[in-house]
Design a protein around this motif. Sequence first.
Motif, PDB file in Angstrom:
ATOM      1  N   UNK A   1      70.022  71.722   3.596  1.00 25.01           N
ATOM      2  CA  UNK A   1      70.889  72.828   3.703  1.00 25.01           C
ATOM      3  C   UNK A   1      71.403  72.683   5.202  1.00 25.01           C
ATOM      4  N   UNK A   2      72.609  72.797   5.661  1.00 25.66           N
ATOM      5  CA  UNK A   2      73.183  72.760   7.133  1.00 25.66           C
ATOM      6  C   UNK A   2      74.187  74.052   7.027  1.00 25.66           C
ATOM      7  N   UNK A   3      74.050  74.714   8.106  1.00 25.62           N
ATOM      8  CA  UNK A   3      75.357  75.598   8.677  1.00 25.62           C
ATOM      9  C   UNK A   3      76.459  74.759   9.039  1.00 25.62           C
ATOM     10  N   UNK A   4      77.375  75.012   8.418  1.00 22.12           N
ATOM     11  CA  UNK A   4      78.728  74.036   8.945  1.00 22.12           C
ATOM     12  C   UNK A   4      79.926  75.079   9.113  1.00 22.12           C
ATOM     13  N   UNK A   5      79.670  76.251   9.456  1.00 27.12           N
ATOM     14  CA  UNK A   5      80.509  77.360   9.503  1.00 27.12           C
ATOM     15  C   UNK A   5      81.798  76.946  10.523  1.00 27.12           C
ATOM     16  N   UNK A   6      81.209  76.318  11.803  1.00 28.52           N
ATOM     17  CA  UNK A   6      82.112  76.042  12.936  1.00 28.52           C
ATOM     18  C   UNK A   6      83.230  74.910  12.283  1.00 28.52           C
ATOM     19  N   UNK A   7      82.508  73.971  11.888  1.00 28.59           N
ATOM     20  CA  UNK A   7      83.404  72.749  11.409  1.00 28.59           C
ATOM     21  C   UNK A   7      84.442  73.254  10.351  1.00 28.59           C
ATOM     22  N   UNK A   8      84.146  73.990   9.383  1.00 32.24           N
ATOM     23  CA  UNK A   8      84.990  74.415   8.444  1.00 32.24           C
ATOM     24  C   UNK A   8      86.320  75.523   9.000  1.00 32.24           C
ATOM     25  N   UNK A   9      85.854  76.249   9.976  1.00 34.35           N
ATOM     26  CA  UNK A   9      86.825  76.887  10.689  1.00 34.35           C
ATOM     27  C   UNK A   9      87.712  76.238  11.545  1.00 34.35           C
ATOM     28  N   UNK A  10      87.129  75.238  12.124  1.00 29.95           N
ATOM     29  CA  UNK A  10      88.125  74.297  12.836  1.00 29.95           C
ATOM     30  C   UNK A  10      89.055  73.663  11.956  1.00 29.95           C
ATOM     31  N   UNK A  11      88.623  73.144  10.963  1.00 23.30           N
ATOM     32  CA  UNK A  11      89.463  72.411   9.780  1.00 23.30           C
ATOM     33  C   UNK A  11      90.299  73.284   9.179  1.00 23.30           C
ATOM     34  N   UNK A  12      90.095  74.414   8.992  1.00 24.19           N
ATOM     35  CA  UNK A  12      91.155  75.452   8.483  1.00 24.19           C
ATOM     36  C   UNK A  12      92.083  75.731   9.459  1.00 24.19           C
TER      37      UNK A  12
ATOM     38  N   UNK B   1      80.127  68.638  -1.129  1.00 24.15           N
ATOM     39  CA  UNK B   1      79.010  69.279  -0.983  1.00 24.15           C
ATOM     40  C   UNK B   1      79.013  70.774   0.042  1.00 24.15           C
ATOM     41  N   UNK B   2      79.971  71.247   0.300  1.00 29.46           N
ATOM     42  CA  UNK B   2      80.343  72.490   1.108  1.00 29.46           C
ATOM     43  C   UNK B   2      80.765  73.768   0.260  1.00 29.46           C
ATOM     44  N   UNK B   3      79.798  75.082   0.452  1.00 24.00           N
ATOM     45  CA  UNK B   3      80.018  76.030  -0.364  1.00 24.00           C
ATOM     46  C   UNK B   3      80.300  77.141   0.641  1.00 24.00           C
ATOM     47  N   UNK B   4      81.079  78.160   0.262  1.00 21.74           N
ATOM     48  CA  UNK B   4      81.284  79.437   0.827  1.00 21.74           C
ATOM     49  C   UNK B   4      80.250  80.538   0.496  1.00 21.74           C
ATOM     50  N   UNK B   5      79.718  80.972   1.374  1.00 20.67           N
ATOM     51  CA  UNK B   5      78.676  82.142   0.944  1.00 20.67           C
ATOM     52  C   UNK B   5      79.115  83.501   1.343  1.00 20.67           C
ATOM     53  N   UNK B   6      79.180  84.439   0.188  1.00 21.23           N
ATOM     54  CA  UNK B   6      79.694  85.634   0.237  1.00 21.23           C
ATOM     55  C   UNK B   6      79.141  86.645   1.131  1.00 21.23           C
ATOM     56  N   UNK B   7      79.431  86.339   2.517  1.00 18.25           N
ATOM     57  CA  UNK B   7      78.896  87.107   3.592  1.00 18.25           C
ATOM     58  C   UNK B   7      79.881  87.583   4.450  1.00 18.25           C
ATOM     59  N   UNK B   8      79.573  88.629   5.223  1.00 19.41           N
ATOM     60  CA  UNK B   8      80.597  89.214   6.006  1.00 19.41           C
ATOM     61  C   UNK B   8      80.183  88.914   7.695  1.00 19.41           C
ATOM     62  N   UNK B   9      80.514  88.276   8.648  1.00 22.55           N
ATOM     63  CA  UNK B   9      81.741  87.349   8.256  1.00 22.55           C
ATOM     64  C   UNK B   9      81.398  86.216   7.476  1.00 22.55           C
ATOM     65  N   UNK B  10      82.315  85.385   7.032  1.00 20.48           N
ATOM     66  CA  UNK B  10      82.247  84.271   6.045  1.00 20.48           C
ATOM     67  C   UNK B  10      81.442  83.148   6.853  1.00 20.48           C
ATOM     68  N   UNK B  11      80.740  82.521   5.995  1.00 17.76           N
ATOM     69  CA  UNK B  11      79.898  81.186   6.421  1.00 17.76           C
ATOM     70  C   UNK B  11      79.793  80.316   5.511  1.00 17.76           C
ATOM     71  N   UNK B  12      80.021  79.043   5.613  1.00 15.20           N
ATOM     72  CA  UNK B  12      79.902  77.887   5.110  1.00 15.20           C
ATOM     73  C   UNK B  12      78.469  77.075   5.058  1.00 15.20           C
ATOM     74  N   UNK B  13      78.097  76.272   4.393  1.00 15.17           N
ATOM     75  CA  UNK B  13      76.759  75.686   4.181  1.00 15.17           C
ATOM     76  C   UNK B  13      77.119  74.242   3.473  1.00 15.17           C
ATOM     77  N   UNK B  14      76.653  73.144   4.020  1.00 10.48           N
ATOM     78  CA  UNK B  14      76.551  71.944   3.221  1.00 10.48           C
ATOM     79  C   UNK B  14      75.099  71.598   2.660  1.00 10.48           C
ATOM     80  N   UNK B  15      75.191  71.677   1.334  1.00  8.24           N
ATOM     81  CA  UNK B  15      73.796  71.287   0.724  1.00  8.24           C
ATOM     82  C   UNK B  15      73.847  69.821   0.033  1.00  8.24           C
TER      83      UNK B  15
END
Length: 708
Positions: free
Chosen positions: A523-534, A496-510
């Motif tokens: 919907x929750x902003x999980x950008x920091x969590x995804x960047x850390x996992x990557x 349930x995590x999706x990448x938004x077509x923004x600059x810089x990239x952002x991810x949300x969990x819906x």
Amino acid sequence: MAKVKWRRKSIVSRLTFLVLIIIVLQTVLLAGTLIIGGVFDQAEKNAYQSFYDKVNNRKEYVQREMKNRWTNLDPYVSTIEKSIASDNFDSDQIFKDMMDQLIAMLRTTQVTGVYIILDHKGINDNRYPALYIRDYDPLSNIYSDDDIYMISGPSELAKDYQIPLDQTWQYHLKLTDANKSFYTSPYTYASLTSKASLLGYWSKPFKLTESDVPIITYSMPLFDASGTLRGIVGIEVTLNYLTDFFPATDLQPRDSLGYLIAYRKDGNEEMMPVVMEGALQKRMIIEDEPLNLKLLDSNRNIYELLNHEGKEVIYASVEKIGLYQYNTPFEDEEWYIVGFMREDYLLSYVKRIQQILMISLFLSIMLGALGGSGISYQLAKPIINLAKEVRESDKSKILHLNSTGLSELDELSHAIEVANKLILDSASRLSKIIEMVALPIGAFEMNKNNDNVFVTEQFFDVLGYENKDDDSYRDKETFKAMLDQVFSNPEPDEDNVYCLNLEPKRWVRVNVTISDELIIGVAMDVTDEILEKNEIKRDRDLDSLTKLLNRKGFQWQFEAWEKQYKENKSTEVAALLMFDLDNLKIINDTYGHKWGDQYIIKAVERLVHISDDSHRILGRRSGDEFVMLLHHFDSKEALREKVSLFFEGLKDHLIEFPDGSQRPVMISAGLMWYEYPELNYDELLHYADEALYESKRHKKGNFTESLY
């Protein structure tokens, strides 16, 4: 608070009495069935049994490796003993005669080291004649002896076999009080029997030298052809290699404490940890203290660990490893494998049953309330009228209900009016609080029976929409199209995590919940969590020296490319190449490993120029071996030309060494075309490797194509 008047014919008394009867009966029936039926006890026993099975299976596997593979030395020891003449005291000659047997023993047992240590008569300072060789990664190289190092023994013998000397090399092995037990224990008991395998001894972890890696050893006495005791023979296993046999994920998929090996000299003593692995385990479990265990289940050897650094309850499953036969000198030395699981994971099923019980009790109350509501409709028409009036009123405004003429209903009407006012006041305060805290959370609600969409003010901020005041997004169809655009770009390996077509990239969990009438989403902003996992994934897949993909990282990217290749039914030309650096051993022996690393780095600088990133995948398999996938070529000729130009250009880039000499990087390669769908990754690698060794033999400094 107004006092409720209980009258015999009161609607309140009749409805309350009926609801209470339904709730009490259902609660007693459900709770009694679960308790009397022993559901909780059985669920706990099932969890213990599953825990026991995992640890016992792991113990059986490790025990088989230790007894059937690692200590299967009899064929080699017998040959070695028969080859040692009783009048031969030349240790160097003995080691020269035994070298092939020792290498064969190392390969067959798949341990990290093997050794022969002779008695030290005539040698001072506790130094012993020894032939000790080691393979730090026994499973990585089965084609040559390039990965073997000499720990102790004649340097001339190492030169004859082209085996490098380890950085801890000693001509004679020095044994001290701290490390000589693995020699003295089997040597001391050698007089008890002529069958050396009955005197095999497993040592506790130790280091040969201060700068060496920690190891455990298995040693047995060594006799010559006449049966005279001459020393010991045995194997070693480094703790790094040993802990690979105890994967923490075997017990828990995440945050697992994993396994450790414990030891005790006598059955009455407490168990001491001797082999620990994993940062979490070493942080939670006290290494220098005996394990303080409280028995919970004697049939399955389940305990509670009382001395640890965590706040949660930790369970331990303890299984004895059978290393020694009965009536042998070391049978009182007991080794155990101990697995750990946290209570919240081990008893999660029990907790889930308890949650189900609570939900069932709640549903029972709801059922009672619904039953009371149904009866109330049959008992009094005024209640129906009151409900209709409340239902059709504007919930966003303060209610003013008409009098029903019944004291109970009038009191209920007043209570509804008060509750409505309190809810409106609470909703207003909650909205202001969320806005002040600025949580990155937004929500929406769609009713299937109308065209409007209700959203919180933060929802469009989370999704990065600047025109959040545009009322067109409140239209159901427009809103669905916006969600479809978000859902069109899911993040791989995430739920349930999706990448938004923004600059810089952002991810949300819906997360979306669908009921009969409502669709509710959060919907929750999980950008920091995804960047850390990557970032963690990148560190996991890269080689520390060259920053190239490591062995496993390359295989994952190859398999991802291969999957896309087959799905697209591509016709592009591709090939898998194995590279081996020539002369790396000579450079290491001549200038040291620092210059050997520079040699490797210079080689990587040339390899990356074979083709651009979009046409290749490059990884490092081991010290001097690299693997590359070249793809997206129109023809084999075009790909060959790229590889040929690479080899032709090597001589133009020289490395200057400390002695002033200059030489180019020398590389040999084997090429396997990717055109055989029946071959998997390992088989392709095998044929590329065969071609590589053909180059090493006949075309050193060039490449050879596989003849498959």
